[in-house]
Design a protein around this motif. Structure first.
Motif, mmCIF file in Angstrom:
data_model
loop_
_atom_site.group_PDB
_atom_site.id
_atom_site.type_symbol
_atom_site.label_atom_id
_atom_site.label_comp_id
_atom_site.label_asym_id
_atom_site.label_seq_id
_atom_site.Cartn_x
_atom_site.Cartn_y
_atom_site.Cartn_z
ATOM 1 N N ASP A 8 0.798 -0.993 0.032
ATOM 2 C CA ASP A 8 -0.143 -0.006 -0.049
ATOM 3 C C ASP A 8 0.895 1.192 -0.089
ATOM 4 O OD1 ASP A 8 -2.059 -1.741 0.385
ATOM 5 O OD2 ASP A 8 -2.494 -1.338 2.577
ATOM 6 N N ALA A 26 -3.392 -0.066 -3.557
ATOM 7 C CA ALA A 26 -4.277 -1.001 -2.595
ATOM 8 C C ALA A 26 -3.746 -2.220 -2.867
ATOM 9 C CB ALA A 26 -5.642 -0.531 -2.714
ATOM 10 N N SER A 28 -3.244 -4.346 0.244
ATOM 11 C CA SER A 28 -3.843 -5.360 1.433
ATOM 12 C C SER A 28 -5.347 -5.327 1.215
ATOM 13 C CB SER A 28 -3.471 -4.396 2.791
ATOM 14 O OG SER A 28 -4.253 -3.343 2.764
ATOM 15 N N TYR A 29 -5.566 -6.370 2.015
ATOM 16 C CA TYR A 29 -7.052 -6.816 2.073
ATOM 17 C C TYR A 29 -8.002 -5.349 2.501
ATOM 18 C CZ TYR A 29 -11.649 -8.560 3.401
ATOM 19 O OH TYR A 29 -12.970 -8.883 3.297
ATOM 20 N N ARG A 30 -7.656 -4.579 3.314
ATOM 21 C CA ARG A 30 -8.196 -3.535 4.007
ATOM 22 C C ARG A 30 -8.290 -2.192 3.036
ATOM 23 N NH1 ARG A 30 -6.816 -1.009 9.800
ATOM 24 N NH2 ARG A 30 -9.306 -0.542 10.325
ATOM 25 N N ALA A 31 -7.127 -2.214 2.439
ATOM 26 C CA ALA A 31 -7.154 -1.126 1.309
ATOM 27 C C ALA A 31 -7.789 -1.230 0.138
ATOM 28 C CB ALA A 31 -5.610 -0.656 1.010
ATOM 29 N N ARG A 32 -7.663 -2.642 -0.421
ATOM 30 C CA ARG A 32 -8.700 -2.838 -1.452
ATOM 31 C C ARG A 32 -10.235 -2.730 -1.182
ATOM 32 N NH1 ARG A 32 -5.335 -7.463 -1.469
ATOM 33 N NH2 ARG A 32 -6.963 -8.821 -1.110
ATOM 34 N N THR A 33 -10.488 -3.284 0.118
ATOM 35 C CA THR A 33 -12.107 -3.196 0.521
ATOM 36 C C THR A 33 -12.308 -1.790 0.551
ATOM 37 O OG1 THR A 33 -11.595 -5.195 1.981
ATOM 38 C CG2 THR A 33 -13.675 -3.954 2.374
ATOM 39 N N ARG A 34 -11.662 -0.947 1.121
ATOM 40 C CA ARG A 34 -11.909 0.450 1.102
ATOM 41 C C ARG A 34 -12.092 1.354 -0.204
ATOM 42 N NH1 ARG A 34 -13.231 4.851 4.171
ATOM 43 N NH2 ARG A 34 -12.095 6.834 3.456
#
Length: 118
Positions: A8, A26, A28-34
């Motif tokens: 990220d 993006a 990471s899972y969190r960055a892709r989800t956001r």
């Protein structure tokens, strides 16, 4: 071609002809989800990796979506309005998002190969 370990953060998207576009990665899972949720626009582009499809539920603006192969060759480019679900693309390993109309202005179309630099 060896796989690249994406992280990220900020980068530059390099287009043929030397054009450079501000890029956010993006990975990471969190960055892709956001993704672009909660934003009113984006300056430049967002690279979701790995990714083969996207949605625009709860988004505030229309976006251009480019599906990229593992070697960063554009497979397809579409404009998506809020509240849509994009179908997964075969061979897609990354998805590039930008404000609607931006990719046409950059000359991004199927077959164009881009590069990412930190």
């Amino acid at each position: 071609m060896p796989r690249r370990h994406w992280q990220d953060g900020p980068a530059q998207l390099r287009l043929p002809g030397g054009t450079s576009i501000p890029l956010e990665i993006a990975a990471s899972y969190r960055a892709r989800t956001r993704g672009l949720l909660g934003r009113d626009t984006i300056d430049g582009a967002l690279l979701l990796t790995p990714a083969a499809s996207v949605h625009t539920f709860r988004m505030r603006f229309a976006i251009d979506v480019a599906y990229l192969s593992g070697d960063l060759t554009v497979l397809a480019v579409h404009t998506m309005h809020p509240g849509r679900l994009g179908a997964p693309r075969l061979r897609s390993r990354h998805v590039l998002e930008s404000a609607a109309g931006a990719m046409a202005g950059w000359g991004l179309r199927p077959g164009v190969r881009v590069a990412v630099t930190p």
